[in-house]
Design a protein around this motif. Structure first.
Motif, PDB file in Angstrom:
ATOM      1  N   UNK A 188       0.832  -1.214   0.000  1.00 56.61           N
ATOM      2  CA  UNK A 188       0.000   0.000   0.000  1.00 56.61           C
ATOM      3  C   UNK A 188       0.865   1.262   0.000  1.00 56.61           C
ATOM      4  N   UNK A 189       1.916   1.262   0.800  1.00 54.66           N
ATOM      5  CA  UNK A 189       2.765   2.463   0.898  1.00 54.66           C
ATOM      6  C   UNK A 189       3.470   2.742  -0.430  1.00 54.66           C
ATOM      7  N   UNK A 190       4.029   1.699  -1.021  1.00 51.37           N
ATOM      8  CA  UNK A 190       4.757   1.895  -2.282  1.00 51.37           C
ATOM      9  C   UNK A 190       3.778   2.214  -3.420  1.00 51.37           C
ATOM     10  N   UNK A 191       2.596   1.607  -3.379  1.00 48.89           N
ATOM     11  CA  UNK A 191       1.589   1.883  -4.420  1.00 48.89           C
ATOM     12  C   UNK A 191       1.176   3.352  -4.392  1.00 48.89           C
ATOM     13  N   UNK A 192       1.050   3.898  -3.183  1.00 46.15           N
ATOM     14  CA  UNK A 192       0.678   5.309  -3.044  1.00 46.15           C
ATOM     15  C   UNK A 192       1.748   6.210  -3.696  1.00 46.15           C
ATOM     16  N   UNK A 193       3.008   5.911  -3.426  1.00 48.28           N
ATOM     17  CA  UNK A 193       4.101   6.691  -4.020  1.00 48.28           C
ATOM     18  C   UNK A 193       4.119   6.545  -5.538  1.00 48.28           C
ATOM     19  N   UNK A 194       3.781   5.354  -6.035  1.00 50.97           N
ATOM     20  CA  UNK A 194       3.764   5.117  -7.484  1.00 50.97           C
ATOM     21  C   UNK A 194       2.698   5.964  -8.164  1.00 50.97           C
ATOM     22  N   UNK A 195       1.549   6.100  -7.516  1.00 50.41           N
ATOM     23  CA  UNK A 195       0.467   6.919  -8.082  1.00 50.41           C
ATOM     24  C   UNK A 195       0.867   8.393  -8.062  1.00 50.41           C
ATOM     25  N   UNK A 196       1.496   8.786  -6.963  1.00 48.71           N
ATOM     26  CA  UNK A 196       1.854  10.202  -6.809  1.00 48.71           C
ATOM     27  C   UNK A 196       3.117  10.564  -7.582  1.00 48.71           C
TER      28      UNK A 196
END
Ligand SMILES: [Zn+2]
Length: 224
Positions: free
Chosen positions: A85-93
């Motif tokens: 979840x944490x890395x996915x958030x950074x990927x979107x941003x």
């Protein structure tokens, strides 16, 4: 380059992407610097696979040298993308999942230049991963949360094959394996703890994001 049956390291790409071959299709771990999708697709073609043969892409963490080729690969293959979840958030941003800690003006400048030069296209993961989740490849490929290098870093371990894909949580060098340290390490205590956790898994083969694959890995883990 086949490491062991069904597992390939795709050469000539920073950071190392690993390809796993199963009868139902291919699984890729990490996607290299921006532009790496071409080399990955070429390697798959060399094994006789069309782009649609890639079923899933698992991301260990969202640094630009691990997700650079991801958006183009997903577009070309339709593969499902998995990340914590944490890395996915950074990927979107479209930014790193933790602040970097340059110790000098020069490193600060270098980090800034690299971030601009290798900016990956923002991308949405299809599924979020957490500890213990298992993929139906290599007899069960389990997600092992290994925070430290980044806050949401994950590794992947198959106990039946004895293979560990550790992203940047452990770096492989000619002199041996070491844990993540330095300006791009998010939390040293968590990093060390993740190395200890991985040392206890019983892996015989260690596939790191950088450096050579380590065979006969028992007893070679960093003593932290
Ligand atoms: Zn990294």
């Amino acid at each position: 380059m086949e490491i062991i049956p069904k597992v390939h390291l795709i050469p000539g790409i920073t950071a190392n992407p690993y390809l796993i071959i199963e009868p139902d299709g291919l699984t890729l771990i990490d996607a290299g610097l921006p532009g790496s999708h071409k080399k990955i697709l070429r390697y798959m073609a060399g094994l006789g696979y069309a782009p649609k043969g890639l079923k899933r892409i698992i991301i260990t963490h969202s640094d630009f040298d691990h997700i650079g080729g991801l958006a183009a690969l997903k577009a070309a293959t339709g593969a499902r993308v998995f990340a914590s979840a944490i890395e996915a958030q950074a990927m979107v941003e479209g930014h790193a999942s933790r602040p970097l800690k340059p110790r000098s003006a020069l490193t600060r400048l270098l980090f800034g230049l690299m971030a601009g030069l290798f900016k990956p296209a923002p991308i949405q993961a299809d599924e979020l991963l957490s500890d213990g989740q298992t993929f139906p490849v290599l007899g069960g490929l389990r997600v092992v949360e290994t925070p430290g290098h980044t806050p949401g870093h994950i590794s992947l371990f198959s106990s039946s094959v004895g293979i560990l894909f550790c992203g940047d949580s452990i770096v492989s060098e000619k002199t041996g394996m070491r844990g993540s340290t330095g300006a791009n390490n998010w939390d040293q205590a968590k990093s060390d703890e993740s190395v200890r956790r991985q040392a206890g898994l019983g892996a015989r083969v260690v596939c790191s994001g950088h450096g050579p694959v380590v065979m006969d890995a028992a007893g070679k883990f960093p003593q932290i």
